[in-house]
Design a protein around this motif. Structure first.
Motif, mmCIF file in Angstrom:
data_model
loop_
_atom_site.group_PDB
_atom_site.id
_atom_site.type_symbol
_atom_site.label_atom_id
_atom_site.label_comp_id
_atom_site.label_asym_id
_atom_site.label_seq_id
_atom_site.Cartn_x
_atom_site.Cartn_y
_atom_site.Cartn_z
ATOM 1 N N GLY A 36 30.502 1.735 -7.111
ATOM 2 C CA GLY A 36 29.828 0.439 -7.245
ATOM 3 C C GLY A 36 29.277 0.161 -8.637
ATOM 4 N N TYR A 37 29.315 1.154 -9.512
ATOM 5 C CA TYR A 37 28.710 0.974 -10.837
ATOM 6 C C TYR A 37 29.747 0.540 -11.866
ATOM 7 N N LYS A 38 29.287 -0.229 -12.857
ATOM 8 C CA LYS A 38 30.158 -0.607 -13.971
ATOM 9 C C LYS A 38 30.553 0.665 -14.692
ATOM 10 N N ALA A 79 23.285 7.547 -13.001
ATOM 11 C CA ALA A 79 23.401 6.182 -12.481
ATOM 12 C C ALA A 79 22.047 5.476 -12.494
ATOM 13 N N SER A 80 21.012 6.197 -12.885
ATOM 14 C CA SER A 80 19.678 5.643 -12.763
ATOM 15 C C SER A 80 19.032 5.503 -14.148
ATOM 16 N N VAL A 81 18.830 4.267 -14.565
ATOM 17 C CA VAL A 81 18.134 4.029 -15.833
ATOM 18 C C VAL A 81 16.727 3.596 -15.466
ATOM 19 N N ALA A 82 15.734 4.376 -15.910
ATOM 20 C CA ALA A 82 14.400 4.231 -15.318
ATOM 21 C C ALA A 82 13.493 3.224 -16.019
ATOM 22 N N VAL A 83 13.948 2.652 -17.122
ATOM 23 C CA VAL A 83 13.041 1.820 -17.938
ATOM 24 C C VAL A 83 12.322 0.747 -17.120
ATOM 25 N N SER A 84 11.013 0.666 -17.295
ATOM 26 C CA SER A 84 10.238 -0.383 -16.633
ATOM 27 C C SER A 84 8.930 -0.581 -17.384
ATOM 28 N N GLU A 85 8.122 -1.511 -16.946
ATOM 29 C CA GLU A 85 6.766 -1.699 -17.474
ATOM 30 C C GLU A 85 6.076 -2.707 -16.563
ATOM 31 N N PHE A 87 4.492 -6.110 -15.482
ATOM 32 C CA PHE A 87 4.728 -7.517 -15.837
ATOM 33 C C PHE A 87 5.869 -7.673 -16.845
ATOM 34 N N ARG A 88 6.965 -7.004 -16.539
ATOM 35 C CA ARG A 88 8.129 -7.079 -17.433
ATOM 36 C C ARG A 88 8.619 -8.530 -17.500
ATOM 37 N N THR A 89 8.819 -9.060 -18.656
ATOM 38 C CA THR A 89 9.040 -10.490 -18.934
ATOM 39 C C THR A 89 7.820 -11.282 -18.424
ATOM 40 N N ALA A 116 13.159 -3.850 -4.967
ATOM 41 C CA ALA A 116 14.356 -3.005 -4.789
ATOM 42 C C ALA A 116 14.791 -2.480 -6.149
ATOM 43 N N GLY A 117 14.784 -1.144 -6.306
ATOM 44 C CA GLY A 117 15.064 -0.545 -7.620
ATOM 45 C C GLY A 117 13.769 -0.541 -8.422
ATOM 46 N N CYS A 118 12.734 0.100 -7.857
ATOM 47 C CA CYS A 118 11.358 -0.049 -8.377
ATOM 48 C C CYS A 118 11.032 0.942 -9.478
ATOM 49 N N PRO A 122 5.863 0.373 -11.899
ATOM 50 C CA PRO A 122 5.158 -0.761 -12.505
ATOM 51 C C PRO A 122 5.434 -2.107 -11.804
ATOM 52 N N GLU A 123 6.668 -2.293 -11.348
ATOM 53 C CA GLU A 123 7.016 -3.594 -10.745
ATOM 54 C C GLU A 123 6.235 -3.870 -9.444
ATOM 55 N N PRO A 124 6.317 -2.988 -8.434
ATOM 56 C CA PRO A 124 5.556 -3.291 -7.209
ATOM 57 C C PRO A 124 4.047 -3.314 -7.442
ATOM 58 N N THR A 145 11.478 0.460 -3.202
ATOM 59 C CA THR A 145 12.520 1.462 -2.963
ATOM 60 C C THR A 145 13.283 1.767 -4.252
ATOM 61 N N ASP A 146 13.843 2.953 -4.275
ATOM 62 C CA ASP A 146 14.696 3.350 -5.391
ATOM 63 C C ASP A 146 15.634 4.441 -4.878
ATOM 64 N N ILE A 147 16.695 4.661 -5.622
ATOM 65 C CA ILE A 147 17.660 5.694 -5.226
ATOM 66 C C ILE A 147 17.184 7.079 -5.692
ATOM 67 N N HIS A 200 15.982 4.488 -0.995
ATOM 68 C CA HIS A 200 16.949 3.547 -0.418
ATOM 69 C C HIS A 200 18.000 3.246 -1.477
ATOM 70 N N ASP A 201 19.261 3.347 -1.085
ATOM 71 C CA ASP A 201 20.363 3.026 -1.990
ATOM 72 C C ASP A 201 20.802 1.604 -1.681
ATOM 73 N N VAL A 202 20.585 0.692 -2.597
ATOM 74 C CA VAL A 202 20.909 -0.716 -2.311
ATOM 75 C C VAL A 202 22.404 -0.952 -2.113
ATOM 76 N N CYS A 216 14.406 -7.918 -7.370
ATOM 77 C CA CYS A 216 15.477 -6.971 -7.700
ATOM 78 C C CYS A 216 15.875 -7.272 -9.135
ATOM 79 N N ARG A 217 15.233 -6.572 -10.048
ATOM 80 C CA ARG A 217 15.356 -6.908 -11.471
ATOM 81 C C ARG A 217 15.903 -5.731 -12.256
ATOM 82 N N ASN A 218 16.859 -6.035 -13.120
ATOM 83 C CA ASN A 218 17.416 -5.018 -14.016
ATOM 84 C C ASN A 218 18.026 -3.849 -13.259
ATOM 85 N N VAL A 219 18.580 -4.137 -12.118
ATOM 86 C CA VAL A 219 19.251 -3.130 -11.286
ATOM 87 C C VAL A 219 20.732 -3.492 -11.170
HETATM 88 C C1 LIG Z 1 16.125 -0.342 -15.280
HETATM 89 S S1 LIG Z 1 15.308 0.176 -13.816
HETATM 90 C C2 LIG Z 1 14.523 -1.341 -13.341
HETATM 91 C C3 LIG Z 1 13.126 -1.120 -12.821
HETATM 92 C C4 LIG Z 1 12.381 -2.401 -12.461
HETATM 93 N N1 LIG Z 1 13.076 -3.133 -11.426
HETATM 94 C C5 LIG Z 1 12.169 -3.278 -13.667
HETATM 95 O O1 LIG Z 1 12.867 -4.283 -13.829
HETATM 96 O O2 LIG Z 1 11.296 -2.958 -14.480
HETATM 97 C C6 LIG Z 1 16.677 0.321 -12.655
HETATM 98 C C7 LIG Z 1 16.310 1.092 -11.404
HETATM 99 O O3 LIG Z 1 17.345 0.924 -10.432
HETATM 100 C C8 LIG Z 1 17.510 2.126 -9.736
HETATM 101 N N2 LIG Z 1 18.827 2.167 -9.090
HETATM 102 C C9 LIG Z 1 20.053 2.371 -9.666
HETATM 103 N N3 LIG Z 1 21.017 2.352 -8.727
HETATM 104 C C10 LIG Z 1 20.393 2.131 -7.542
HETATM 105 C C11 LIG Z 1 20.853 2.005 -6.200
HETATM 106 N N4 LIG Z 1 22.149 2.103 -5.911
HETATM 107 N N5 LIG Z 1 19.929 1.782 -5.231
HETATM 108 C C12 LIG Z 1 18.609 1.681 -5.523
HETATM 109 N N6 LIG Z 1 18.109 1.793 -6.769
HETATM 110 C C13 LIG Z 1 18.995 2.012 -7.772
HETATM 111 C C14 LIG Z 1 17.320 3.177 -10.818
HETATM 112 O O4 LIG Z 1 17.003 4.439 -10.274
HETATM 113 C C15 LIG Z 1 16.184 2.581 -11.651
HETATM 114 O O5 LIG Z 1 14.935 3.037 -11.231
#
Ligand SMILES: C[S@@+](CC[C@H](N)C(=O)[O-])C[C@H]1O[C@@H](n2cnc3c(N)ncnc32)[C@H](O)[C@@H]1O
Length: 276
Positions: A36-38, A79-85, A87-89, A116-118, A122-124, A145-147, A200-202, A216-219
């Motif tokens: 499912g990933y690019k 597959a997991s890019v963790a960057v967050s903060e 009040f992003r944007t 979703a993808g927290c 910081p987001e929730p 949730t996050d994977i 949770h895996d979206v 569901c931002r930046n996921v």
């Molecule tokens: C760049 S972070 C975004 C965090 C937050 N949503 C934000 O915008 O600040 C992407 C998140 O998506 C999660 N992720 C990637 N694939 C996923 C999947 N299949 N199901 C759930 N979470 C996933 C990663 O583990 C990571 O924590």
């Protein structure tokens, strides 16, 4: 390759795996599904992991996976890019605070919200801070949730936020943070306890439903077009009619409209009333 049983040795191992062969082999051997990933982004990260580990490319990773179960975590982490903060944007969080949340709070006393993808939280927690400011004392259901289990543990602990994480937290909201081990900040228990974190895996796990707001931002930007469309359809189903989806800046409008969403203000999409 050394270490491979003849049974496990495939053409992919012998000749140096292509990305597609690697993805197929990974699924067969370890049940890790990268389809499912690019591929561009993920392949770069996976090849980087192989290089850092002194392995012989993708084939080397497959071999290691057979011998060393901890390699699995490392691969999944690619597959997991963790960057967050928090009040992003910030501009879009202002829209959330001034337009979307008041509208939802007028409709319903207790909201159901899903981040979703927290990542590490910081987001929730930004959502809790806003809700506390707008309508103090109401008990909303906030699911995050996050994977990635390691990120979820950090999120639950909520005691290692940096100044960078807090850059966009308004002075009035800083009262909810306390210094922990320097230079980190912790969130007070009354905020921390409002969020329910769950793995949770979206792309794979069925979502809950009846949400007023899904964030569901930046996921999705890491997902293939087909996986993204499937996810958007799931998110549409998981919303109540009249509910909102809050997305990241990089999400394509066409994908969202194709999945049934109507465009609202920048960053927000709506499931129309009367749609099930
Ligand atoms: C760049 S972070 C975004 C965090 C937050 N949503 C934000 O915008 O600040 C992407 C998140 O998506 C999660 N992720 C990637 N694939 C996923 C999947 N299949 N199901 C759930 N979470 C996933 C990663 O583990 C990571 O924590």
């Amino acid at each position: 390759l050394p270490g491979l049983t003849s049974q496990a040795a495939t053409a992919a191992d012998r000749e140096g795996a292509t990305w597609d062969e690697f993805v197929g082999e990974l699924r067969r051997r370890a049940g890790i599904d990268f389809r499912g990933y690019k591929s561009s982004h993920l392949e770069r990260r996976v090849r980087g992991l192989a290089l850092r580990s002194g392995l012989d490319g993708l084939s080397g990773l497959l071999t290691l996976l057979d011998r060393d179960p901890s390699a699995r975590r490392e691969l999944e982490r690619c597959a997991s890019v963790a960057v967050s903060e928090f009040f992003r944007t910030p501009r879009q969080f202002e829209t959330l605070a001034s337009g979307i949340l008041p509208r939802l709070l007028a409709r319903r006393r207790q909201l159901r919200i899903w981040s979703a993808g927290c990542s590490y939280g910081p987001e929730p927690y930004s959502l809790v801070l806003l809700l506390e400011e707008l309508a103090p004392g109401r008990a909303h259901f906030i699911l995050a949730t996050d994977i990635d289990e390691a990120l979820l543990s950090r999120a639950r602990a909520a005691d290692s936020f940096t100044e960078r994480d807090l850059l966009h937290v308004r002075p009035r909201l800083r009262q909810h943070f306390i210094p922990s081990r320097p230079p980190f900040h912790a969130l007070r228990l009354e905020i921390r306890s409002r969020v329910m974190f769950r793995r949770h895996d979206v792309l794979d796990d069925p979502p809950e439903d009846d949400f007023d707001l899904i964030v569901c931002r930046n996921v999705m930007m890491y997902f293939s077009p087909a996986a993204k469309q499937r996810l958007l359809q799931n998110l549409h189903r998981a919303l109540r009619p009249g509910g909102y989806l809050f997305v990241g800046d990089a999400e394509a409008v066409n994908d969202l409209q194709e999945a049934g969403f109507s465009r609202d203000v920048v960053g927000f999409y709506r499931k129309e009333l009367g749609v099930s």
